[in-house]
Scaffold this motif. Structure first.
Motif, PDB file in Angstrom:
ATOM      1  N   ARG A  10     -10.748 -37.634   4.654  1.00 55.18           N
ATOM      2  CA  ARG A  10      -9.348 -37.903   4.333  1.00 55.18           C
ATOM      3  C   ARG A  10      -8.720 -36.673   3.695  1.00 55.18           C
ATOM      4  N   PHE A  11      -7.491 -36.390   4.078  1.00 57.40           N
ATOM      5  CA  PHE A  11      -6.693 -35.350   3.439  1.00 57.40           C
ATOM      6  C   PHE A  11      -5.483 -36.045   2.822  1.00 57.40           C
ATOM      7  N   GLY A  12      -5.592 -36.408   1.544  1.00 56.11           N
ATOM      8  CA  GLY A  12      -4.538 -37.201   0.939  1.00 56.11           C
ATOM      9  C   GLY A  12      -4.503 -38.566   1.607  1.00 56.11           C
ATOM     10  N   GLY A  13      -3.348 -38.906   2.168  1.00 54.85           N
ATOM     11  CA  GLY A  13      -3.217 -40.191   2.850  1.00 54.85           C
ATOM     12  C   GLY A  13      -3.542 -40.127   4.328  1.00 54.85           C
ATOM     13  N   VAL A  14      -3.894 -38.947   4.820  1.00 54.33           N
ATOM     14  CA  VAL A  14      -4.189 -38.775   6.245  1.00 54.33           C
ATOM     15  C   VAL A  14      -5.689 -38.893   6.476  1.00 54.33           C
ATOM     16  N   VAL A  15      -6.067 -39.757   7.396  1.00 59.05           N
ATOM     17  CA  VAL A  15      -7.472 -39.918   7.755  1.00 59.05           C
ATOM     18  C   VAL A  15      -7.723 -39.123   9.034  1.00 59.05           C
ATOM     19  N   ALA A  16      -8.379 -37.973   8.894  1.00 54.73           N
ATOM     20  CA  ALA A  16      -8.637 -37.116  10.047  1.00 54.73           C
ATOM     21  C   ALA A  16      -9.800 -37.609  10.875  1.00 54.73           C
ATOM     22  N   CYS A  17     -10.727 -38.298  10.211  1.00 55.78           N
ATOM     23  CA  CYS A  17     -11.918 -38.806  10.889  1.00 55.78           C
ATOM     24  C   CYS A  17     -12.373 -40.049  10.145  1.00 55.78           C
TER      25      CYS A  17
END
Length: 256
Positions: A10-17
């Motif tokens: 996760r990058f902050g609120g973004v789930v990359a994987c």
């Protein structure tokens, strides 16, 4: 050789994987595909220690009876264990010679310390000669021996790709990660790349994990394929199984 369990980044609120898993056996060529932004390079960055995952574990077994947990290790430590990569955007030392680029890769295995280097002790000199000979051997194997004194930036694009792989091979990897090796190549270069990857796999006893958008490349050389879409694993299996998967056709091939 590589086992990925419940990998989430996760990058902050973004789930990359999200909850990604994969298993790669020794000697396999395994593909990782998916649309742009699917999280493929994030997976590679986590494996190589660029990112520490939010959740999950990664186990690397370079040889029988020796298993390492990769999460928490630095990129240089992971490289020394036997995992090396190339990048989507070529990252050669453009102003250095072709030979020097490979020579630098070989220094990862240098056993002598800084003092030995400064004083030019016999042990260091011997290792330098060995590395030089190994670098020339690798250039010969990839067909770049006649360009060893040329600047890396002066090579045609396809040759730069080969040089980047030679530099990776100089680290004596067990597992080689290739991030879009066919990017920017014309059909002839792509065909040559397919043959080249298969050749170096056999020659150097490699296991290969690759990201690729060229479907003809990944379908021809991969024994198993994992498919990501928006960070989620939507399919896995043989090339033929993946090609028939409805979710893959819709998400990646663009056919509903």
């Amino acid at each position: 050789m590589l086992r990925i369990e419940n990998l989430t980044m996760r990058f902050g609120g973004v789930v990359a994987c999200s909850s990604f898993h994969a298993e790669i056996k020794p000697g396999q060529i395994v593909g990782l595909i998916g649309p742009n932004g699917a999280g493929k390079t994030t997976v590679f960055n986590v494996i190589t220690g660029v990112y520490r995952p939010t959740e999950g574990q990664i186990f690397f077994t370079p040889r029988e009876g020796e298993t390492h947990q990769l999460v928490g290790l630095t990129p240089d430590r992971i490289a020394k264990l036997g995992i090396c990569r190339t990048f989507q955007n070529i990252r050669l030392f453009g102003q250095l010679s072709v030979l020097d680029n490979v020579f630098i890769g070989s220094h990862l295995r240098l056993r002598s310390n800084v003092l030995s280097s400064v004083l030019r002790l016999p042990g260091y000199a011997r290792e330098e000669r060995e590395i030089y000979e190994k670098s020339l051997y690798l250039l010969e194997k990839i067909g770049l021996q006649d360009f060893k004194d040329e600047k890396a930036s002066s090579l045609p694009y396809g040759m730069q790709r080969r040089l980047e792989m030679a530099r990776a091979l100089a680290t004596s990897p067990k597992l080689l990660l290739l991030d879009e090796p066919a990017a920017g190549m014309n059909p002839q270069e792509t065909r040559e790349l397919i043959d080249f990857i298969q050749e170096i796999k056999e020659e150097f006893g490699l296991t290969i994990f690759l990201i690729e958008h060229h479907m003809e490349v990944v379908m021809e050389i991969s024994e198993r394929i994992y498919v990501l879409d928006h960070g989620v694993l939507i399919a896995e299996g043989s090339p033929s199984e993946v090609q028939r998967n409805a979710k893959v056709i819709e998400a990646y091939l663009g056919v509903g």
